[in-house]
Design a protein around this motif. Structure first.
Motif, PDB file in Angstrom:
ATOM      1  N   PRO A   1       0.796  -1.236   0.000  1.00  0.00           N
ATOM      2  CA  PRO A   1       0.000   0.000   0.000  1.00  0.00           C
ATOM      3  C   PRO A   1       0.822   1.278   0.000  1.00  0.00           C
ATOM      4  O   PRO A   1       0.327   2.328  -0.419  1.00  0.00           O
ATOM      5  N   GLU A   2       2.064   1.215   0.447  1.00  0.00           N
ATOM      6  CA  GLU A   2       2.884   2.422   0.460  1.00  0.00           C
ATOM      7  C   GLU A   2       3.267   2.848  -0.946  1.00  0.00           C
ATOM      8  O   GLU A   2       3.450   4.041  -1.222  1.00  0.00           O
TER       9      GLU A   2
ATOM     10  N   SER B   1       2.216   9.143  -1.855  1.00  0.00           N
ATOM     11  CA  SER B   1       1.533   7.968  -1.311  1.00  0.00           C
ATOM     12  C   SER B   1       0.047   8.276  -1.179  1.00  0.00           C
ATOM     13  O   SER B   1      -0.332   9.343  -0.684  1.00  0.00           O
ATOM     14  N   GLU B   2      -0.787   7.356  -1.610  1.00  0.00           N
ATOM     15  CA  GLU B   2      -2.232   7.591  -1.501  1.00  0.00           C
ATOM     16  C   GLU B   2      -2.645   7.786  -0.047  1.00  0.00           C
ATOM     17  O   GLU B   2      -3.574   8.529   0.252  1.00  0.00           O
ATOM     18  N   ARG B   3      -1.951   7.146   0.861  1.00  0.00           N
ATOM     19  CA  ARG B   3      -2.303   7.252   2.268  1.00  0.00           C
ATOM     20  C   ARG B   3      -2.074   8.657   2.808  1.00  0.00           C
ATOM     21  O   ARG B   3      -2.637   9.031   3.829  1.00  0.00           O
TER      22      ARG B   3
ATOM     23  N   GLY C   1     -10.574   6.382   2.006  1.00  0.00           N
ATOM     24  CA  GLY C   1      -9.983   6.350   0.679  1.00  0.00           C
ATOM     25  C   GLY C   1     -10.397   7.500  -0.217  1.00  0.00           C
ATOM     26  O   GLY C   1     -10.147   7.470  -1.424  1.00  0.00           O
TER      27      GLY C   1
END
Length: 372
Positions: free
Chosen positions: A79-80, A342-344, A351
């Motif tokens: 996920p990163e 990063s999406e996070r 999200g």
């Protein structure tokens, strides 16, 4: 229990406890900061600051994987380093609103004194050479008329298996019996490593497994990746030669990311590594020159830089997260900083993409000029 013990017990177990109060205080502070950032973006104050502060800077952003959440590969992707197609598209629209996106050719021309860069220039880059860069990122880029610089490790072209780290991550995160699968594959590859985890599903545990395997010989780890890829029945992870040529034909620049994706500071002969990488890429691109390099894992030193320069790499890109001061008198000899997206860091817990989060992540970064 005496009175002192009772007081200590209340301090630990009472309601509310000091820890609970501290947590609430931190949560309130976080919400207040978030409110201020959102307000600064919505009122235009943050954009005004950006337009003035970053007028003479080049922002280089870095992506890795782009996948739809519906894709089978999404579940096991790290996920990163993986972004959804929706978030990626939102990033590109944000860039077009707040920056002047440029190509590597424009940067090269400005460094040569042949032209000038527009204010608040931004260069989009990708690392590694994932198949999904061609499958999903390229159509979004092309649809918006944007060009990117794609850094590819020479050895991964036409390779089905991902890097061994991603293979391990996928196996452990996407399977209920991941450790059993991993141990079985390791036995077939004759890897004798002591893994203390009985099971590893959360991100921290998975990364500890990966760290434990880093001392294993690279050839065995690459074989492990091939075995895990075969077991997974997933489509090829890395870019094919035809995908590489298609991206180049669509005016996306191609750069080197080393040959084996190892940190250049750890390979025995960095000159040989960067030379082989250049030759591998050029062999698939009708000998079109490769003159840009991003350092694998962001690792570099003076010896690595000297090797790259000697082999004709004019444009060197690090993973140092700063904005690049730029005036149009700049010549060659720079190392460009890049900011990993990063999406996070730009989406909430559900999200949902928030432009104010991307703005505060980019606009206020330190600015510097790194010679190399």
């Amino acid at each position: 229990m005496d009175r002192t013990s009772s007081i200590l017990s209340l301090n630990v177990t009472g309601n509310p406890t000091r820890a609970a109060k501290a947590d609430r205080g931190q949560a309130l502070a976080h919400r207040f900061k978030t409110f201020v950032k959102r307000l600064a973006y919505r009122t235009g104050g943050l954009d005004i600051c950006h337009r003035l502060r970053n007028r003479h800077t080049l922002t280089v952003v870095m992506f890795h994987r782009v996948l739809p959440r519906s894709d089978l590969r999404w579940k096991g992707a790290d996920p990163e380093w993986t972004m959804s197609t929706d978030a990626f598209s939102a990033c590109l629209h944000f860039f077009k609103k707040h920056y002047h996106p440029i190509s590597l050719a424009q940067l090269a021309a400005a460094q040569a004194g042949e032209s000038t860069l527009p204010p608040r220039s931004l260069l989009i880059t990708f690392d590694d050479g994932w198949a999904d860069t061609s499958e999903f990122a390229q159509p979004i880029l092309d649809g918006l008329g944007l060009q990117a610089l794609i850094f590819i490790a020479g050895s991964v072209i036409d390779q089905a298996a991902p890097f061994w780290q991603e293979s391990v991550y996928r196996t452990l995160s996407a399977s209920t019996d991941g450790m059993s699968r991993l141990n079985s594959a390791m036995a077939r590859c004759h890897i004798d490593a002591r893994l203390t985890q009985r099971e590893a599903r959360d991100e921290q545990s998975i990364r500890s497994v990966i760290r434990a395997l880093e001392t294993v010989e690279l050839a065995r780890l690459n074989e492990l990746a091939r075995v895990l890829q075969t077991d997974s029945n997933e489509s090829a992870a890395m870019m094919t030669a035809s995908q590489l040529r298609k991206m180049a034909d669509c005016r996306h620049a191609i750069g080197s990311h080393g040959m084996t994706h190892q940190p250049l500071t750890k390979v025995e002969n960095p000159t040989e590594e960067v030379t082989q990488a250049k030759q591998a890429l050029m062999s698939h691109l009708n000998e079109f020159p490769i003159d840009s390099m991003s350092f694998p894992h962001g690792a570099y030193d003076s010896k690595v830089v000297a090797s790259c320069r000697a082999m004709g790499y004019r444009h060197l890109f690090s993973s140092d997260a700063f904005l690049n001061k730029f005036d149009n008198a700049d010549k060659n000899g720079r190392i460009w900083g890049r900011i990993h997206i990063s999406e996070r860091a730009i989406a909430d817990a559900q999200g949902r993409f928030h432009p104010f989060m991307l703005a505060t992540s980019l606009f206020l970064r330190p600015r510097t000029m790194l010679a190399g």
